[in-house]
Structures are given as C-alpha cells and as structure tokens.
Design a protein around this motif. Structure first.
Motif, short mmCIF file in Angstrom:
data_model
loop_
_atom_site.label_atom_id
_atom_site.label_comp_id
_atom_site.label_asym_id
_atom_site.label_seq_id
_atom_site.Cartn_x
_atom_site.Cartn_y
_atom_site.Cartn_z
N VAL A 170 -0.63 -3.31 3.02
CA VAL A 170 -0.42 -2.35 4.09
C VAL A 170 -0.84 -0.97 3.64
O VAL A 170 -0.46 -0.50 2.56
CB VAL A 170 1.06 -2.34 4.53
CG1 VAL A 170 1.31 -1.27 5.60
CG2 VAL A 170 1.49 -3.70 5.04
N VAL A 171 -1.66 -0.32 4.48
CA VAL A 171 -2.08 1.06 4.18
C VAL A 171 -1.45 2.04 5.17
O VAL A 171 -1.45 3.25 4.91
CB VAL A 171 -3.61 1.19 4.21
CG1 VAL A 171 -4.24 0.33 3.13
CG2 VAL A 171 -4.19 0.85 5.57
N ALA A 172 -0.96 1.53 6.31
CA ALA A 172 -0.32 2.43 7.28
C ALA A 172 0.63 1.59 8.15
O ALA A 172 0.37 0.44 8.46
CB ALA A 172 -1.36 3.12 8.16
N ALA A 173 1.75 2.24 8.50
CA ALA A 173 2.74 1.61 9.40
C ALA A 173 3.28 2.69 10.32
O ALA A 173 3.63 3.78 9.86
CB ALA A 173 3.88 0.99 8.59
N GLY A 190 1.29 -0.28 0.51
CA GLY A 190 1.08 -0.98 -0.75
C GLY A 190 1.70 -2.36 -0.80
O GLY A 190 1.39 -3.16 -1.69
N SER A 191 2.61 -2.67 0.19
CA SER A 191 3.23 -3.99 0.21
C SER A 191 2.32 -5.00 0.89
O SER A 191 1.42 -4.64 1.66
CB SER A 191 4.58 -3.93 0.92
OG SER A 191 4.39 -3.64 2.30
N SER A 192 2.55 -6.27 0.61
CA SER A 192 1.77 -7.33 1.26
C SER A 192 2.27 -7.54 2.68
O SER A 192 3.46 -7.35 2.98
CB SER A 192 1.91 -8.64 0.48
OG SER A 192 1.37 -9.72 1.21
N VAL A 193 1.36 -7.93 3.57
CA VAL A 193 1.77 -8.21 4.95
C VAL A 193 2.75 -9.38 4.99
O VAL A 193 3.50 -9.54 5.97
CB VAL A 193 0.56 -8.51 5.85
CG1 VAL A 193 -0.34 -7.30 5.97
CG2 VAL A 193 -0.21 -9.72 5.35
N HIS A 194 2.77 -10.22 3.95
CA HIS A 194 3.70 -11.34 3.92
C HIS A 194 5.15 -10.88 3.81
O HIS A 194 6.07 -11.70 3.99
CB HIS A 194 3.37 -12.27 2.74
CG HIS A 194 2.02 -12.93 2.90
ND1 HIS A 194 1.74 -13.81 3.90
CD2 HIS A 194 0.88 -12.80 2.18
CE1 HIS A 194 0.49 -14.23 3.79
NE2 HIS A 194 -0.06 -13.62 2.75
N LEU A 195 5.34 -9.58 3.53
CA LEU A 195 6.70 -9.03 3.47
C LEU A 195 7.45 -9.26 4.78
O LEU A 195 8.66 -9.50 4.78
CB LEU A 195 6.63 -7.53 3.15
CG LEU A 195 7.97 -6.77 3.09
CD1 LEU A 195 8.76 -7.19 1.86
CD2 LEU A 195 7.71 -5.25 3.07
N VAL A 196 6.72 -9.18 5.90
CA VAL A 196 7.36 -9.30 7.21
C VAL A 196 6.94 -10.58 7.94
O VAL A 196 7.28 -10.77 9.11
CB VAL A 196 7.05 -8.07 8.09
CG1 VAL A 196 7.69 -6.83 7.49
CG2 VAL A 196 5.56 -7.88 8.27
N ASP A 197 6.18 -11.44 7.29
CA ASP A 197 5.76 -12.71 7.90
C ASP A 197 6.55 -13.85 7.28
O ASP A 197 6.63 -13.97 6.06
CB ASP A 197 4.26 -12.97 7.67
CG ASP A 197 3.41 -12.01 8.49
OD1 ASP A 197 3.90 -11.55 9.54
OD2 ASP A 197 2.27 -11.73 8.08
N SER A 198 7.12 -14.70 8.13
CA SER A 198 7.87 -15.84 7.62
C SER A 198 6.93 -16.98 7.27
O SER A 198 6.89 -18.03 7.91
CB SER A 198 8.89 -16.30 8.69
OG SER A 198 9.84 -15.29 8.92
N GLY A 199 6.12 -16.73 6.24
CA GLY A 199 5.25 -17.77 5.72
C GLY A 199 4.05 -18.09 6.58
O GLY A 199 3.48 -19.19 6.47
N PHE A 200 3.61 -17.17 7.43
CA PHE A 200 2.44 -17.46 8.26
C PHE A 200 1.18 -17.51 7.39
O PHE A 200 0.93 -16.60 6.60
CB PHE A 200 2.28 -16.40 9.35
CG PHE A 200 1.14 -16.68 10.29
CD1 PHE A 200 1.31 -17.56 11.34
CD2 PHE A 200 -0.10 -16.10 10.10
CE1 PHE A 200 0.27 -17.83 12.22
CE2 PHE A 200 -1.15 -16.37 10.96
CZ PHE A 200 -0.96 -17.24 12.03
#
Length: 692
Positions: A170-173, A190-200
C-alpha cells in the motif's frame, strides 16, 4: 537556456572614427550583437547606473508599448512609467545595489501576463531578460488544481480507496479506508494488501488482465483490524505514474445492502404480522418435504382456521385482534417439532406441514395437541378468551400426490370440521371432494339465480295461542333451480352468506315481503305482521336502515307490520354499532325479534342493552327434558322472564298437540310449526285470513 549577459562594452554608443577601419568594424560588431539580441526568445533591455536605457530589443519595446529605439537614452521610468511603485522595480533596484544576479516570477499587471525575469548586474548597469510564462504558469496551476481535486476526492470519497504498487504494498489509503479498517494512513503505507483481505488470491491471470487494461469488479470478504469481517465489492484497476505501475482498489462495504436484501427476502417470504412463513415459503417448504419423503413415510398438511376470531376481532378491536394472532402463532410454534413448518396464509388461517413417519396416527396426535393448545385461555386486553380452531388434515401420498392437491384436500377437510361443529379436526375423505364439487356447482348456479327470477317466497303463519287466530307470518325464501328443482334454504343460505350474495338476496326478500304483506292488509283489512330474517352481513351494511325505510315507503306497509329476525351472533358482532342501528329501526316503528334464542350467546346483558320486542324460542328447548327440570318448567320460566322484560315469546317447530297444550299452559304468546300450518304461497295465506 543559459545566457551570458551583454556587457556595456559590447554595446558602444560612440566610437573613434579617426582610426582606419575601426568604425566599420565597430558597426559590424554592433550589428551582430543586435541581430543576436533580436533573435533570442526573451525580451531584453539594459540600463546604465543612472537608469537610462542603453538598449532594448523588439520584444522589450513591444512589451513596453513603444517603438523600437524610442526609449534609448531615456530614463527607465520615463519609458515605462507603469513600473513606478511595483515590486518589479524594487527587484531591479535591489539587483543593481547588491550586484547579484537573480530570477523572479511575477505578474505584469498592465497586460495580466506572468513573466520570468532574469537580472544580471554589472559595473556599468543592469541587463534584464524576461519572457512570458503565462501558459506554463496556467498549465502548472491547472495541474496543481487537478492534483488538489484528486486528493480531495480521494480523501472525501465515501468508499474506501487503497493504492498499491506492483508488489501489492500500500502506498496510499484514504480517510474512509482508515475509518473502515481501523488502521491509520501511516500504518497502511508499506503494508501488504493481504492485511485487509481474508486470504483472497491475487493470481497471475488477474494481474495480467489488469495489465491488459481490464477493470475487475470482485466480491471479497474484507477483514478489519479487530478481526471482524464484512462483505465488500472491490473495483480494481491499474494505472502508471512516472513510469511506475500501481493498482487502485475502490472498496464498498456491502453489509447494509446485503442486510437490506436479506430483509426484503424475509418480507417476501414471511408474514409481516407474526413473522411466520407466508404462502410463498410454505410452498417451497412443502415441496422440499415431498421431495424428501421416501418409503412408507408421509407428509401431513394441516389447515387450521380459528373459530371465534372474527367475533373477538370485532368486539375488542383490530389491535387486540392482531395481538391475539401473534400469541396464537407463538403458542403453535412452540408446540411443533423443529422439522415442521408453521405458516400464516392471512386472516385467521394457519397451515402446518409436518413429516410424519407414523402416518395418520402421528398427524392426528399433532392435531389433537394443537386443539388442546388453542382450547386454553388467551389473554386479550384485560380478559381471557378461548379461541378454538377447526383443523383439516390431508396426507401425502395417501390423499394427494402434488402440493396443490394437498392444499385443496386439507382445505376441504377443514371446512368439514367447521361444518361439523367447530373446535375439532377432520381427515380428508374422498367423499368430501364430491361434496365440495357439488357445493361449488351450487354456488355457480346461485350467482345468477336472482336475476333469472328463480327465487320465490313462502309464508308460514304465526298463531296467537290465546285466540288461536293468525296474527303474523314468517317470510321464507325458496329456490326453484332449473335442473335440481326445489333447493332447501339450508343448502344455499350458508353459501350466500360466505360469498356475500346474501346482501342482494336479503334486499329482494325484504322488499318482496313488504309488498306481499301490504297486499294482504289492503285486501283483507286485518293487521298482519311479517317476520323477515336478516343476516349478520346485511346488518353490517352501512345503509341497512335506509334499505328498510325504502322497502316500507315503496310498499306502503306500516312499520308496525314489519318484524326483523336477527340471530344472536349477528347482534354481538359489533355491539355498539348494532345497538345504535336497532335504536334507529325501533324509532321507525319496526319490531325486532331474536331468532333461535338460547342456541348461541344468550345473555341477559344484551337483552337489556338492545331494544328487542320478541324472543323466538328454539324447538330444542321445547322438546328437551334432562331429568333435572321438565321442558314445561323450563319454558314457563323462560316465558316469565321475557314477559318481565316486556318481550313476547314465539315458539318455533310446534309439531304435536301435546307441545301446543303445554305452550299454552306456559302462557307462551305465539307459535308456529307444522301442526299449525306449513309454509305456503301468498294466495293460501289470503285464503287462511278469509277463513279467520
């Protein structure tokens, strides 16, 4: 483009012409310098230390609005007086004083143009280059405004927006994403998008499609910081910026939409009052039960109709009636097994679908428990009432092979239970279908019967038990069916009540009876009262009193010669309204009688409340003797009570001389029955009056 400032030495104003060839060389040098300064893209001018203009190219002259060469040798402020008091003149002076070169962007007010100014001070004065940067400035402002708008839209968007790089970092939210997921913008970056995805799984095929310019609308379960999840619609696209690849995800929370859809589905399949399944869901559940039924098992369909709901609803009001339905629904639901379905079809009709491995015996047990349940008192307002029910039972596959026929057969059985006396259950029998079909055929024939003139009136005399003279008669309808012949009232009156045809038929009977009676009175000169039966439906009509008044006026019959017979149940359906209506009828001079008194909801309270003139004693009380009290003693007590209330008593169904004798001994006022006279046409009544 880097430029070297022109020295005043290279821009001589005069030269020594005494040296051979020098003048020509100087002229050529000056021409080359002039050509160079004219060819550059900038406006240029130079001033000496006294601020006199020593050179200006065409662009500078045009900018100042003067002819080329007009300003040479003149003070700068004389050439361009609009400089006076401006920040630009202060800048020129500062450059001259400091001896430092500089660059300035400023608005040239006279033309409204933005200019970039470069100053180069020397020992001899100041050289100035400037050019119009309005277009560049406007483009930069537009880009800045666009970026501001994008940033504003990004931050103010109602949907969550995340932008990730090619590594899915993530570069912007935006603010909505931070609020939705519970992370700050700094935590997101800097976090991965998987932080908010339930294993998609963001697989290669999806990424390649995005790189091919496709936009994808995905259904993803998202996860918040606290671990809770929610359904989301995610629109994913790709873009490039500065040669780098980025992915944008616009995330919309579907929780409210899916809850609304769930509620709409619930409303479409459930009864809004009781929350029970409605007809639509009942059909689905029954079909599923039929599909799952195997071997010797059965599926029972129980149609349940509350016996006294209409009476209670009219007496206590619709709000309490609704509360009663909800209470009944809860009791029934608690009694049934989890694999049974309880549905409400509307009004006071409920249906139970239950798998029955034990067949008819198990279905009978369910019906018996439901009847016992509904036989217990139910609180309505401040009172407890007993509602009761009639239940019809049909079994699959014994009685029907399809869902539709199961409903029909259970409904038929329920009506048989109601006809048998209510508060009981009946299993479907094949003979019921024949009866139901015959009833339907009779209903079909009944509808046009009035228009076809198939009805006629017969009159049964009423005899005064003191003089044994005829003093009145009861009007009785007869139906002459073109195929079936004479149809008994007991076979079609109930159908007329249920279909509402009784209103039209009752209107016809009332008017015909009044005309016939007036004809008798006019031809024989004797006071004869005609008694006309009135149904609960007729009494419930707003214009009923007007209809009675119209019948009297049209026929010319005096009101005292008309008696209206009402059933006890009709009286109490809406007691306040009934009392007011009977008061109007009494004010007209019409007599009011209660038919079959003692077989319904007899009570002294309503005898005192309503303006009643006559009580018609049902024949069952005349014939019944239970050992505790004789029929004579009972009738005598009944007559004495009526007389005390200033009412007269008419005994019905008198068929033996013995009964006639004890009615006369009990001081009963009038009687009618086959012993005295059978129903007869009007002409026979006239002959009977002639004999009298």
């Amino acid at each position: 483009m880097s430029r070297q400032p022109a020295s005043f030495d290279s821009l001589p104003l005069a030269h020594d012409a005494s040296l051979p060839g020098v003048s020509e060389a100087v002229d050529r040098s000056q021409q080359r310098m002039n050509a160079m300064l004219e060819s550059i893209g900038d406006a240029f001018f130079a001033v000496d230390r006294d601020w006199r203009v020593i050179y200006a190219n065409r662009k500078a002259a045009a900018f100042a609005g003067i002819e080329l060469g007009d300003g040479i040798g003149r003070k700068l402020l004389d050439v361009a007086p609009m400089l006076e008091g401006t920040a630009l003149l202060d800048y020129y002076r500062g450059a001259m004083a400091s001896g430092r070169a500089g660059v300035l962007e400023t608005l040239w007010a006279p033309t409204g143009a933005w200019v970039e100014v470069r100053t180069y001070p020397t020992e001899d004065g100041l050289s100035v280059y400037f050019h119009d940067i309005t277009d560049q400035r406007c483009a930069a402002d537009a880009l800045r405004r666009s970026e501001q708008r994008f940033r504003s839209l990004f931050e103010q968007a109602g949907d969550s927006i995340l932008i990730a790089d090619r590594d899915l970092r993530v570069v912007a939210a935006n603010a909505s994403a931070c609020a939705t997921f519970g992370y700050s913008a700094e935590e997101f970056v800097g976090s991965s998008v998987h932080l908010v995805d339930s294993g998609f799984p963001y697989d290669l095929a999806l990424l390649e499609s995005l790189r091919a310019g496709q936009t994808h609308l995905l259904r993803i379960t998202k996860r918040r910081r606290d671990g809770s999840t929610f359904p989301a619609e995610v629109r994913v696209s790709r873009f490039e910026d500065g040669g780098q690849e980025f992915f944008q995800a616009i995330i919309r929370d579907l929780s409210e939409r899916e809850e609304a859809e769930r509620r709409l589905r619930h409303l479409a399949t459930h009864d809004s009052l009781t929350g029970l399944p409605n007809r639509t869901l009942l059909h689905e559940r029954l079909q599923a039960a039929l599909d799952a039924c195997t071997g010797d098992a059965s599926v029972a369909v129980l149609f349940l109709d509350l016996d006294r709901f209409k009476e209670i609803n009219d007496s206590f009001g619709h709000d309490l009636g609704d509360a009663l339905l909800c209470e009944v629904a809860q009791r029934l639901r608690r009694e049934l097994r989890p694999d049974a379905t309880l549905a409400r079809l509307g009004g006071d009709e409920f249906v139970v679908v239950a798998p029955c491995a034990g067949g008819a015996a198990e279905a009978e047990g369910i019906a018996a428990r439901l009847l016992a349940l509904l036989g217990a008192p139910v609180p309505v307002g401040t009172q407890d009432v007993i509602i009761g029910a009639s239940i019809g039972i049909s079994l699959y596959p014994q009685d029907a092979a399809t869902r539709e026929v199961l409903f029909q057969t259970a409904d038929t059985a329920m009506y048989r239970a109601k006809a048998a006396g209510r508060n009981r259950y009946r299993f479907f029998e094949a003979a019921m279908t024949a009866r139901a079909q015959a009833r339907m055929a009779l209903e079909t024939s009944l509808r046009p019967a009035l228009a076809r003139g198939e009805f006629a009136l017969a009159f049964q005399p009423r005899i005064d038990l003191r003089s044994m003279a005829m003093v009145g008669m009861e009007a009785l309808i007869r139906w002459n069916h073109p195929q079936l012949g004479r149809v008994a009232p007991g076979e079609f009156i109930a159908i007329a009540e249920e279909t509402g045809l009784i209103n039209e038929i009752g209107h016809w009977v009332l008017h015909q009876a009044c005309r016939a009676t007036q004809a008798l009175v006019a031809s024989h000169g004797k006071p004869v009262r005609v008694s006309v039966n009135v149904s609960a439906r007729q009494l419930a009509q707003a214009g009923f009193v007007g209809d009675v008044r119209g019948a009297l006026e049209a026929s010319g019959l005096a009101p005292c010669h008309l008696e209206l017979e009402l059933t006890e149940s009709a009286l109490i359906e809406d007691m306040e309204r009934t009392a007011a209506m009977l008061g109007e009828l009494q004010a007209l001079g019409v007599k009011i009688a209660v038919d079959d008194f003692g077989t319904g909801y007899s009570g002294l309270a309503y005898l005192r409340r309503f303006p009643i003139d006559v009580l018609k004693l049902d024949r069952s009380f005349v014939l019944q003797d239970d050992g505790r009290i004789s029929a004579f003693d009972f009738v005598k007590a009944f007559v004495d009570m009526a007389h005390a209330l200033r009412m007269s008593v008419v005994a019905e169904g008198v068929e033996t001389a013995e009964v006639l004798d004890f009615l006369r001994a009990a001081d009963c006022d009038e009687a009618q029955g086959y012993l005295l006279a059978r129903p007869m046409p009007l002409e026979a009544i006239g002959a009977l009056l002639g004999v009298d």
